[in-house]
Design an enzyme around this catalytic site. Structure first.
Site, short mmCIF file in Angstrom:
data_model
loop_
_atom_site.label_atom_id
_atom_site.label_comp_id
_atom_site.label_asym_id
_atom_site.label_seq_id
_atom_site.Cartn_x
_atom_site.Cartn_y
_atom_site.Cartn_z
CB ILE A 1 -8.68 10.39 8.25
CG1 ILE A 1 -7.52 11.20 7.64
CG2 ILE A 1 -9.99 11.18 8.27
CD1 ILE A 1 -7.18 12.50 8.32
CB ALA B 1 0.38 1.35 -4.29
CE1 TYR C 1 -3.50 2.73 1.18
CE2 TYR C 1 -1.92 3.21 2.93
CZ TYR C 1 -3.05 3.54 2.21
OH TYR C 1 -3.75 4.68 2.52
N1 LIG Z 1 -8.46 6.59 6.76
C1 LIG Z 1 -7.21 6.86 6.87
O1 LIG Z 1 -6.65 6.93 7.98
C2 LIG Z 1 -6.39 7.12 5.62
C3 LIG Z 1 -5.08 7.58 5.80
C4 LIG Z 1 -4.32 7.89 4.67
C5 LIG Z 1 -4.87 7.75 3.41
N2 LIG Z 1 -6.14 7.28 3.27
C6 LIG Z 1 -6.66 7.19 1.90
O2 LIG Z 1 -7.85 7.94 1.82
C7 LIG Z 1 -8.73 7.37 0.84
C8 LIG Z 1 -10.11 7.12 1.44
O3 LIG Z 1 -9.97 6.27 2.55
P1 LIG Z 1 -11.14 6.05 3.63
O4 LIG Z 1 -10.46 5.68 4.90
O5 LIG Z 1 -12.08 7.20 3.58
O6 LIG Z 1 -11.83 4.74 3.03
P2 LIG Z 1 -13.24 4.02 3.40
O7 LIG Z 1 -13.85 4.62 4.62
O8 LIG Z 1 -12.97 2.55 3.39
O9 LIG Z 1 -14.15 4.36 2.12
C9 LIG Z 1 -13.72 3.90 0.87
C10 LIG Z 1 -14.76 4.25 -0.18
O10 LIG Z 1 -14.29 3.80 -1.46
C11 LIG Z 1 -15.15 2.78 -1.98
N3 LIG Z 1 -14.26 1.81 -2.65
C12 LIG Z 1 -13.26 1.11 -2.09
N4 LIG Z 1 -12.65 0.35 -3.02
C13 LIG Z 1 -13.28 0.57 -4.19
C14 LIG Z 1 -13.13 0.06 -5.49
N5 LIG Z 1 -12.18 -0.83 -5.78
N6 LIG Z 1 -13.96 0.51 -6.47
C15 LIG Z 1 -14.93 1.42 -6.19
N7 LIG Z 1 -15.12 1.94 -4.96
C16 LIG Z 1 -14.32 1.50 -3.96
C17 LIG Z 1 -15.89 2.24 -0.76
O11 LIG Z 1 -17.14 1.65 -1.05
P3 LIG Z 1 -17.24 0.03 -1.30
O12 LIG Z 1 -16.53 -0.61 -0.13
O13 LIG Z 1 -18.71 -0.23 -1.35
O14 LIG Z 1 -16.55 -0.23 -2.58
C18 LIG Z 1 -16.08 3.54 0.03
O15 LIG Z 1 -17.11 4.32 -0.53
C19 LIG Z 1 -8.01 6.09 0.35
O16 LIG Z 1 -7.28 6.38 -0.81
C20 LIG Z 1 -7.05 5.77 1.49
O17 LIG Z 1 -5.93 5.04 1.07
C21 LIG Z 1 -6.91 6.96 4.34
#
Ligand SMILES: NC(=O)c1ccc[n+]([C@@H]2O[C@H](COP(=O)([O-])OP(=O)(O)OC[C@H]3O[C@@H](n4cnc5c(N)ncnc54)[C@H](OP(=O)(O)O)[C@@H]3O)[C@@H](O)[C@H]2O)c1
Length: 267
Positions: A192, A162, A159
């Site tokens: 977050i 990437a 991850y």
């Molecule tokens: N949360 C953190 O602490 C954190 C930290 C650094 C970076 N990030 C980055 O921030 C971004 C958002 O993260 P988040 O924590 O908000 O994620 P999240 O709460 O898991 O939400 C992810 C969203 O993306 C959709 N999704 C996931 N995989 C998908 C796919 N292959 N095709 C289409 N839709 C997809 C999910 O719906 P479905 O499951 O229904 O597909 C959901 O709507 C990501 O790029 C993550 O790497 C997060």
């Protein structure tokens, strides 16, 4: 999407703008969809699961964008419905790789993380940039991670690598399309508290035999602590995304904004 964002905002800022926020049914993506919609944008979003009850983006496309077919489905649905985009926010990402360090990661785990975190944005940008370039305007935002420069090794080697590729690609792309009127930036969130992060906290808590608060603390400790003493909120990332997408950020280009409460210890 009827809920109004927590912070004061200009409800007319994005009137007439067409946006796609990938992964907008949960977490940061949901907050960004809500923020842009509340400011007048017509917002499309995607997820693998059906649209949850109570959410009503202007367009929802159910597709797995970690595949080329999924990206094609999203691109044609958005182009059919909107005719093009003014704002593209590549938010989808994450990992479900097992813990256990380098030895636990197979080629399939590596490929899955590269597909979701790097190739999905690359393919979506390729689908939408030509029309943005034709019009001489557009904004692209990539959601990266602080792990791109502060990698953890227990379960996220692939991850983090990437996301490093994504940040590097974002910078390179900015050099190419900036002169054509397109602004490209990335956001590197720290911890977050989103749907994905809550699930991780519960897993850590269960493994350590502690409660949710204990799991949250263990996660914060694994990052070397968070200076402000708490994880970020999805709405806070949405504010940054809205700012970067707006004309207020007209000269911010090829940049990456970290939003991590002070986690990254270096300059
Ligand atoms: N949360 C953190 O602490 C954190 C930290 C650094 C970076 N990030 C980055 O921030 C971004 C958002 O993260 P988040 O924590 O908000 O994620 P999240 O709460 O898991 O939400 C992810 C969203 O993306 C959709 N999704 C996931 N995989 C998908 C796919 N292959 N095709 C289409 N839709 C997809 C999910 O719906 P479905 O499951 O229904 O597909 C959901 O709507 C990501 O790029 C993550 O790497 C997060």
């Amino acid at each position: 999407m009827t809920a109004v964002p927590d912070f004061p905002f200009d409800p007319k800022e994005f009137i007439g703008k067409r946006a796609l926020v990938t992964g907008g049914t949960k977490g940061m993506g949901q907050a960004i969809v809500r923020r842009l919609s509340a400011a007048g944008a017509k917002v499309a979003t995607t997820a693998r699961s059906p649209l949850p009850e109570g959410q009503a983006p202007a367009l929802f496309v159910q597709a797995d964008i970690s595949t080329a077919q999924g990206v094609n489905r999203v691109a044609s649905a958005v182009l059919d419905a909107f005719g093009g985009l003014d704002i593209l926010i590549n938010n989808v990402g994450g990992s479900s790789a097992p813990s256990g360090g380098f030895a636990a990661l197979s080629d399939e785990h590596w490929q899955a993380d590269i597909n979701a975190n790097l190739l999905a944005p690359v393919r979506l940008d390729r689908a939408f940039l030509p029309r943005m370039i034709e019009r001489g305007q557009g904004v692209v935002i990539h959601i990266s991670s602080i792990q791109r420069r502060l990698p953890l090794y227990e379960a996220t080697l692939a991850y983090a690598a990437a996301k490093a590729g994504l940040s590097n690609y974002s910078k390179g792309l900015s050099k190419e399309v900036g002169p054509k009127g397109i602004r490209v930036n990335s956001i590197a969130p720290g911890f977050i508290e989103t749907t994905a992060a809550t699930a991780l906290i519960r897993r850590i808590a269960a493994e350590a035999g502690t409660d949710e608060e204990g799991g949250r603390k263990l996660l914060m400790d694994s990052l070397g602590g968070i200076s402000i003493g708490r994880p970020g909120r999805p709405e806070e990332v949405a504010e940054l995304a809205a700012f970067l997408a707006s004309p207020r950020a007209a000269s911010i280009h090829g940049a990456e904004y970290t939003i991590d409460g002070g986690t990254v210890p270096t300059v």
